[in-house]
Design an enzyme around this catalytic site. Structure first.
Site, PDB file in Angstrom:
ATOM      1  N   ASN A  11       0.858  -1.180   0.000  1.00  0.00           N
ATOM      2  CA  ASN A  11       0.000   0.000   0.000  1.00  0.00           C
ATOM      3  C   ASN A  11       0.898   1.236   0.000  1.00  0.00           C
ATOM      4  O   ASN A  11       1.468   1.583   1.032  1.00  0.00           O
ATOM      5  CB  ASN A  11      -0.906  -0.028   1.247  1.00  0.00           C
ATOM      6  CG  ASN A  11      -1.761   1.212   1.358  1.00  0.00           C
ATOM      7  OD1 ASN A  11      -1.838   2.014   0.432  1.00  0.00           O
ATOM      8  ND2 ASN A  11      -2.405   1.394   2.507  1.00  0.00           N
ATOM      9  N   TRP A  12       1.000   1.874  -1.153  1.00  0.00           N
ATOM     10  CA  TRP A  12       1.928   3.002  -1.279  1.00  0.00           C
ATOM     11  C   TRP A  12       1.350   4.325  -0.778  1.00  0.00           C
ATOM     12  O   TRP A  12       2.038   5.331  -0.748  1.00  0.00           O
ATOM     13  CB  TRP A  12       2.385   3.126  -2.741  1.00  0.00           C
ATOM     14  CG  TRP A  12       3.607   2.288  -3.009  1.00  0.00           C
ATOM     15  CD1 TRP A  12       3.986   1.166  -2.335  1.00  0.00           C
ATOM     16  CD2 TRP A  12       4.605   2.506  -4.010  1.00  0.00           C
ATOM     17  NE1 TRP A  12       5.154   0.662  -2.854  1.00  0.00           N
ATOM     18  CE2 TRP A  12       5.542   1.470  -3.887  1.00  0.00           C
ATOM     19  CE3 TRP A  12       4.774   3.457  -5.006  1.00  0.00           C
ATOM     20  CZ2 TRP A  12       6.672   1.376  -4.717  1.00  0.00           C
ATOM     21  CZ3 TRP A  12       5.887   3.355  -5.841  1.00  0.00           C
ATOM     22  CH2 TRP A  12       6.828   2.333  -5.690  1.00  0.00           C
ATOM     23  N   LYS A  13       0.081   4.333  -0.448  1.00  0.00           N
ATOM     24  CA  LYS A  13      -0.565   5.565   0.038  1.00  0.00           C
ATOM     25  C   LYS A  13      -0.273   6.727  -0.915  1.00  0.00           C
ATOM     26  O   LYS A  13      -0.187   6.511  -2.124  1.00  0.00           O
ATOM     27  CB  LYS A  13      -0.116   5.857   1.468  1.00  0.00           C
ATOM     28  CG  LYS A  13      -0.255   4.618   2.368  1.00  0.00           C
ATOM     29  CD  LYS A  13      -0.182   4.900   3.814  1.00  0.00           C
ATOM     30  CE  LYS A  13      -0.378   3.599   4.579  1.00  0.00           C
ATOM     31  NZ  LYS A  13      -0.533   3.782   5.996  1.00  0.00           N
ATOM     32  N   GLU A 101      -7.520   5.202   7.118  1.00  0.00           N
ATOM     33  CA  GLU A 101      -7.216   6.598   6.758  1.00  0.00           C
ATOM     34  C   GLU A 101      -8.368   7.207   5.963  1.00  0.00           C
ATOM     35  O   GLU A 101      -8.550   8.421   5.964  1.00  0.00           O
ATOM     36  CB  GLU A 101      -5.882   6.653   5.997  1.00  0.00           C
ATOM     37  CG  GLU A 101      -4.700   6.492   6.952  1.00  0.00           C
ATOM     38  CD  GLU A 101      -3.451   5.916   6.316  1.00  0.00           C
ATOM     39  OE1 GLU A 101      -3.354   5.851   5.084  1.00  0.00           O
ATOM     40  OE2 GLU A 101      -2.556   5.520   7.091  1.00  0.00           O
ATOM     41  N   GLY A 232       2.513  -1.064   4.384  1.00  0.00           N
ATOM     42  CA  GLY A 232       2.580   0.340   3.969  1.00  0.00           C
ATOM     43  C   GLY A 232       4.025   0.771   3.781  1.00  0.00           C
ATOM     44  O   GLY A 232       4.671   0.443   2.785  1.00  0.00           O
ATOM     45  N   GLY A 233       4.550   1.487   4.767  1.00  0.00           N
ATOM     46  CA  GLY A 233       5.893   2.079   4.696  1.00  0.00           C
ATOM     47  C   GLY A 233       6.966   1.164   4.119  1.00  0.00           C
ATOM     48  O   GLY A 233       7.672   1.541   3.174  1.00  0.00           O
TER      49      GLY A 233
HETATM   50  P1  PGA Z   1       2.212   0.666   7.652  1.00  0.00           P
HETATM   51  O1  PGA Z   1       0.822   0.886   6.899  1.00  0.00           O
HETATM   52  O2  PGA Z   1       2.769  -0.663   7.207  1.00  0.00           O
HETATM   53  O3  PGA Z   1       3.067   1.821   7.188  1.00  0.00           O
HETATM   54  O4  PGA Z   1       1.942   0.700   9.111  1.00  0.00           O
HETATM   55  C1  PGA Z   1      -0.071  -0.177   6.691  1.00  0.00           C
HETATM   56  C2  PGA Z   1      -1.343   0.338   6.071  1.00  0.00           C
HETATM   57  O5  PGA Z   1      -1.786   1.443   6.411  1.00  0.00           O
HETATM   58  O6  PGA Z   1      -1.947  -0.345   5.226  1.00  0.00           O
END
Ligand code: PGA
Length: 250
Positions: A11-13, A101, A232-233
């Site tokens: 998940n690259w946001k 989010e 994510g990160g």
């Molecule tokens: P994170 O994010 O691995 O940076 O905690 C996960 C996500 O929000 O899907």
């Protein structure tokens, strides 16, 4: 070491530009060479990169997903929005729906339910996110929250074979804190049993998301009921992402 088919979803946001495409070469190479286990790598970049990612992944085992979608099924006057039909048309096969989010921006379970229905209608596989806040956890409301999110979010959806649930405790996302193995194992068991009893599904895939990295994966992979991870990160760094996959199967 697991022999299960595992999902690794990046998940690259709101990160990434055309230059980031080069970082994918390493992952494509890895996915071709690493024959040891069965797994699926799915990248969910921002809308602006969906087309480029989808072209880049042609003739590879990697897949592409969007991070959200609009609930309206046809074209319409919705400035700034993209619907499932458009996402499918660009070559993506997955979509994340209900990420905390976006819930924080006002997405309700009812709206999420509409989005999921439309995504499934358009032949997208849905990564459906659920999870409790720290406040809810402290009040021992986790099960209540998860059950409401699941029952309302999946209302009137009879076949969950194209829905993957991602359990993401909000207090874990981006904080570096992950749940204790026992607690997480209980929550996954709870989610799976709820989909069995309330939604009459034989088996539902459940992933964990929240601060997954190449160090804590050795603890997370011990939870044998998990079907993969939403990352994510750490997914923005190809080396770290590959490390997570490798260490899952060691
Ligand atoms: P994170 O994010 O691995 O940076 O905690 C996960 C996500 O929000 O899907």
């Amino acid at each position: 070491m697991t022999n299960k088919y595992m999902y690794f979803i990046a998940n690259w946001k709101m990160y990434g530009d055309l230059k980031s495409l080069n970082t994918l070469d390493k992952v494509i190479k890895f996915s071709k060479s690493y024959k040891k286990n069965k797994f699926k790598l799915i990248y969910c970049p921002p809308y602006t990169l969906l087309d480029a990612f989808s072209s880049k992944f042609k003739k590879t085992k990697l897949d592409v997903g969007a991070q959200n979608c609009h609930e309206y099924e046809s074209y319409g006057a919705f400035t700034g929005s993209v619907n499932s039909k458009m996402i499918k048309n660009i070559g993506a096969n997955f979509v994340i729906i209900g990420h905390s989010e976006n819930r924080a921006q006002g997405e309700t379970n009812l709206l999420i339910n509409k989005k999921i229905k439309d995504a499934l209608k358009n032949k997208l596989k849905v990564i459906f996110c659920i999870g409790e806040t720290l406040f809810e956890k402290r009040k021992r409301k986790t099960h209540k929250i998860l059950s409401t999110q699941i029952i309302q979010g999946l209302k009137n959806i009879t076949n969950l074979s194209n829905v993957i649930i991602a359990y993401e405790p909000i207090w874990s996302i981006g904080t570096g804190i992950i749940p204790k193995t026992d607690t997480l194992s209980d929550e996954i068991k709870y989610i799976k049993s709820l989909t069995k009893t309330k939604l009459k599904q034989k088996s539902t895939k459940v992933l964990y998301g929240g601060s997954v990295n190449s160090r804590n994966i050795k603890d997370l992979k011990e939870i044998s009921t998990l079907d993969g991870f939403l990352i994510g990160g750490a997914s923005q760094d190809s080396k770290k992402f590959i490390d997570i996959v490798k260490k899952t199967f060691i």
